[in-house]
Design an enzyme around this catalytic site. Structure first.
Site, PDB file in Angstrom:
ATOM      1  N   GLU A 162       0.855  -1.198   0.000  1.00 34.18           N
ATOM      2  CA  GLU A 162       0.000   0.000   0.000  1.00 34.18           C
ATOM      3  C   GLU A 162       0.887   1.242   0.000  1.00 34.18           C
ATOM      4  OE1 GLU A 162      -0.151   2.121   2.775  1.00 34.18           O
ATOM      5  OE2 GLU A 162       1.074   0.923   4.121  1.00 34.18           O
ATOM      6  N   CYS A 277       4.902   3.943   9.342  1.00 32.52           N
ATOM      7  CA  CYS A 277       5.721   3.411   8.236  1.00 32.52           C
ATOM      8  C   CYS A 277       7.146   3.929   8.158  1.00 32.52           C
ATOM      9  CB  CYS A 277       5.024   3.687   6.897  1.00 32.52           C
ATOM     10  SG  CYS A 277       3.538   2.686   6.669  1.00 32.52           S
ATOM     11  N   LYS A 280       9.810   2.673  10.823  1.00 30.84           N
ATOM     12  CA  LYS A 280       9.877   1.207  10.767  1.00 30.84           C
ATOM     13  C   LYS A 280      10.524   0.735   9.466  1.00 30.84           C
ATOM     14  CE  LYS A 280       6.165  -1.013   9.647  1.00 30.84           C
ATOM     15  NZ  LYS A 280       4.812  -1.591   9.639  1.00 30.84           N
TER      16      LYS A 280
END
Length: 463
Positions: A162, A277, A280
């Protein structure tokens, strides 16, 4: 293959909105979102769509339209896996907090659990789609688990990362820059890719659907987030230099953003990036580079994280230094706790770390955020394990009203760029505060000249 049933394991920030849009755009496909978290599924099924667990502008209307028609939310994971032709895996992949790769590598235990459950339940051939952000070559591990079940079922593993920005996820899903699908080059792999392409083709133009091999698809996701985060850390590095030299970071950003080779996006200086996101994925990239012995590559990308952490600390330090080197017993009001506007997601939000620093300095933190609950704020602080629950609860007071939150404050810190903050009656806020009244604008959203005229001591980022 004609797809009529899809299931998604994971009803979080990616799974929920993505499946809702697929269901809306593909009324001929039954879409079931499953999760073991009963409370979350109950919230997704709440008659009042204002209470669904994910806040994204426009999502409630899409859920209301499709839910009960061809969109279903359930805790019956086994039934959904058994019936589906395509199974999306959209579970959490946090950074490891233990063992080898601690603090950098992605923790794939939830992915492995999903794979083993699919292997156990599946009675016919399935297409399994990685939707979670994963390290390169995770598909290989999933395939290894699925292909060694001994029950003769054939699995095709696709990577379909995504590229959603929280706060605009619905728009991003309805009108994506691109849909990326990675799969095997075998005839079976191509057939699986075509099946997923057909699903997206119901609303996405064919020239925006890219197909690659699995590894390219997985690495593209990490690379995209790394590049975007790098831009934020780069402009934040310049913001500190601007403050020292008398330059204005917004003017610098405007000047370089007009260069077509650079462009204007992600050049907004701030207190630092957050979200699930960026940090990480970069740490994951660092870990992968180190595992291949590419230490210079790893050091390069790790510097993006170091710069981001520095920007957060710099902001909290500036508050302490400006308030005469002590905030002990002083009320500091945070406007915003979410990591960005138009979402209730708080993962890696700058507010958490700034609050943690200021509580260490014995400040009294008052918080108003239009979408984040007090429970979530305290959970964020407790997760850091800097102090116990009782101490955090005592240090943080939350408010349902921004004006009440600001009443009697020594300083206000803007931590999220919610549109409503710009529209407040700042004269009223000024009159209710201790004097001198300080505003630390961590998002550079307020009119500094107007605030100075009212009487505020205004400090933004990079000017």
């Amino acid at each position: 293959m004609k797809i009529t049933k899809i299931c998604c394991i994971g009803a979080g920030y990616v799974g929920g909105p993505t499946m809702a849009v697929i269901a809306q755009k593909c009324p001929h496909i039954q879409v079931t979102v499953v999760d073991l978290n009963e409370e979350r599924i109950k919230a997704w099924n709440d008659e009042n769509t204002d209470n669904i667990p994910i806040y994204e502008p426009g999502l409630d209307k899409i859920v209301a339209e499709a839910r009960g028609r061809n969109l279903f939310f359930s805790t019956d994971v086994e039934k959904a896996i058994d019936e589906a032709q395509i199974i999306f895996i959209s579970v959490n992949t946090p950074t490891k907090t233990y063992g080898k790769g601690k603090g950098m590598a992605a923790d794939l235990k939830y992915i492995e659990l999903c794979a083993r459950q699919i292997a156990k339940i599946a009675k016919d051939n399935k297409i399994v789609v990685e939707k979670s952000t994963l390290p390169v070559r995770t598909a290989e591990a999933i395939k290894s688990i699925l292909d060694n079940t001994g029950n003769g079922v054939q699995f095709q593993i696709l990577s379909n990362p995504e590229f959603l920005a929280e706060g605009t996820a619905v728009t991003d899903l309805l009108n994506p820059d691109r849909i990326l699908i990675g799969g095997d080059a075998t005839s079976e792999g191509k057939e699986a890719i075509d099946a997923l392409v057909e699903v997206y083709s119901n609303w996405v133009p064919s020239d925006r659907i890219l197909t690659t091999n699995v590894w390219s698809s997985e690495l593209s996701k990490l690379t995209a987030n790394a590049f975007l985060a790098q831009r934020i850390s780069s402009i934040n590095a310049m913001s500190e230099l601007c403050e020292k030299t008398g330059a204005d970071v917004d003017e610098v950003a405007r000047a370089i953003g007009m260069d077509t080779r650079i462009g204007s996006k992600f050049l907004k200086a701030s207190v630092g990036f957050g979200g699930s996101c960026f940090q990480k994925d970069i740490l994951n990239l660092v870990y992968i580079a180190k595992s291949y012995g590419l230490n210079e590559v790893a050091d390069y990308w790790e510097q993006v994280i170091i710069m981001n952490d520095h920007q957060k600390r710099r902001f909290s330090n500036k508050i302490v230094q400006t308030l005469y080197n002590t905030v002990s017993g002083k009320k500091i009001t945070f406007l915003g706790w979410a990591f960005k506007k138009d979402t209730n997601d708080t993962r890696e939000s700058a507010a958490i770390y700034v609050a943690d620093d200021l509580i260490n300095e014995q400040a009294k933190i008052a918080v108003y955020d239009p979408k984040v609950s007090r429970e979530k704020m305290l959970n964020d602080l407790n997760y850091l394990e800097t102090r116990n629950l009782e101490e955090n609860t005592k240090a943080v007071t939350t408010f349902e009203n921004a004006y009440e939150a600001c009443n009697g404050a020594h300083a206000i810190a803007i931590l999220t760029e919610w549109d409503e903050f710009v529209k407040y009656d700042w004269e009223r806020i000024y009159n209710s505060m201790q004097k001198p009244a300080f505003v630390f604008d961590g998002r550079n959203i307020l009119d500094k000249e107007e605030l100075k005229k009212i009487g505020f001591v205004y400090l933004g980022i990079g000017s």
